[in-house]
Design a protein around this motif. Sequence first.
Motif, mmCIF file in Angstrom:
data_model
loop_
_atom_site.group_PDB
_atom_site.id
_atom_site.type_symbol
_atom_site.label_atom_id
_atom_site.label_comp_id
_atom_site.label_asym_id
_atom_site.label_seq_id
_atom_site.Cartn_x
_atom_site.Cartn_y
_atom_site.Cartn_z
ATOM 1 N N VAL A 170 1.286 -1.236 -0.197
ATOM 2 C CA VAL A 170 0.119 -0.034 0.332
ATOM 3 C C VAL A 170 0.923 1.694 0.514
ATOM 4 N N THR A 171 2.161 1.019 0.404
ATOM 5 C CA THR A 171 2.473 2.579 0.817
ATOM 6 C C THR A 171 3.234 2.918 -0.373
ATOM 7 N N LEU A 172 3.809 1.792 -0.888
ATOM 8 C CA LEU A 172 4.586 1.685 -2.668
ATOM 9 C C LEU A 172 2.957 2.379 -3.314
ATOM 10 N N VAL A 173 2.242 1.518 -3.969
ATOM 11 C CA VAL A 173 0.909 2.635 -4.374
ATOM 12 C C VAL A 173 1.108 3.651 -4.337
ATOM 13 N N THR A 174 1.254 3.712 -3.008
ATOM 14 C CA THR A 174 1.003 5.682 -2.398
ATOM 15 C C THR A 174 1.637 6.479 -2.971
ATOM 16 N N MET A 175 3.155 5.510 -2.649
ATOM 17 C CA MET A 175 4.142 6.171 -3.796
ATOM 18 C C MET A 175 4.562 7.010 -4.722
ATOM 19 N N ILE A 176 3.658 5.702 -5.776
ATOM 20 C CA ILE A 176 3.739 5.870 -6.764
ATOM 21 C C ILE A 176 2.782 7.027 -7.432
ATOM 22 N N ARG A 177 1.520 6.643 -6.682
ATOM 23 C CA ARG A 177 0.402 7.173 -7.525
ATOM 24 C C ARG A 177 0.476 8.723 -7.084
ATOM 25 N N GLY A 178 1.405 8.995 -5.996
ATOM 26 C CA GLY A 178 2.138 10.769 -6.173
ATOM 27 C C GLY A 178 2.839 11.296 -6.712
ATOM 28 N N LEU A 179 4.675 10.473 -7.446
ATOM 29 C CA LEU A 179 4.507 10.621 -8.614
ATOM 30 C C LEU A 179 4.218 10.520 -9.765
ATOM 31 N N GLN A 180 2.828 9.845 -9.877
ATOM 32 C CA GLN A 180 2.376 9.756 -10.849
ATOM 33 C C GLN A 180 1.703 11.315 -11.047
ATOM 34 N N GLU A 181 1.215 11.883 -9.897
ATOM 35 C CA GLU A 181 -0.354 13.077 -9.903
ATOM 36 C C GLU A 181 1.172 14.439 -10.628
#
Length: 213
Positions: free
Chosen positions: A135-146
């Motif tokens: 979940v942490t990795l998903v959150t970080m990846i989502r932040g980078l793409q946004e």
Amino acid sequence: METPKNAHSVNSRIREGLSRVAAALRADEWERAKTLGLNPTQLAILVLLEGRVDGLGVKEIAAHLGVSQPTATDSINALEKKGHVEKRTGLTDGRSVSVRLSTKGVTLVSQETESDMIGRAIGALGDAAQETLLVTLVTMIRGLQEEKSIPVQRMCVTCRYFDPFAHPESDKPHHCHFVDAPFGQRELRVDCREHEQADPTSRAATWDAFQAG
């Protein structure tokens, strides 16, 4: 790697930790690619194209891998010579080229295996820690793409079929409308071949619901 000015901040220590893991992953990528007669960039291109029946353009491939277009072009040309990818000219724009896996490339990707070294490290975390890390990795990846630092990834949280916490009292709280089935946190995908990108407004609403859950 230089010691950061504020080596005691949590941010710095997390960055250092991620850099150590990244170094192990890079070493692993070299070994996995070598067994297939490729280099890491070539293997990454094949893995990226897997499941993308329409292929990707050179610019898109370079953006996803974080490499220059000339580097991507050189690797694509090498893969084409080996028969692992095919180039097709766009129907509406003769100047555009899409790159997709050949039959030989699909077979090669199916032979690609995960690393025992990385697998052991992840397995040692235990179920709860694995779920938290995912979940942490998903959150970080989502932040980078946004932030548009990376392209939108084929993750559940960016997909139009994803319905977060549709079954809040269940151990499989989320729902995928593509397969019409519930699934759990541990089953969240970072790269799903059935992914269809939601529009920005829907993505934001989905993410809010995911976080609230």
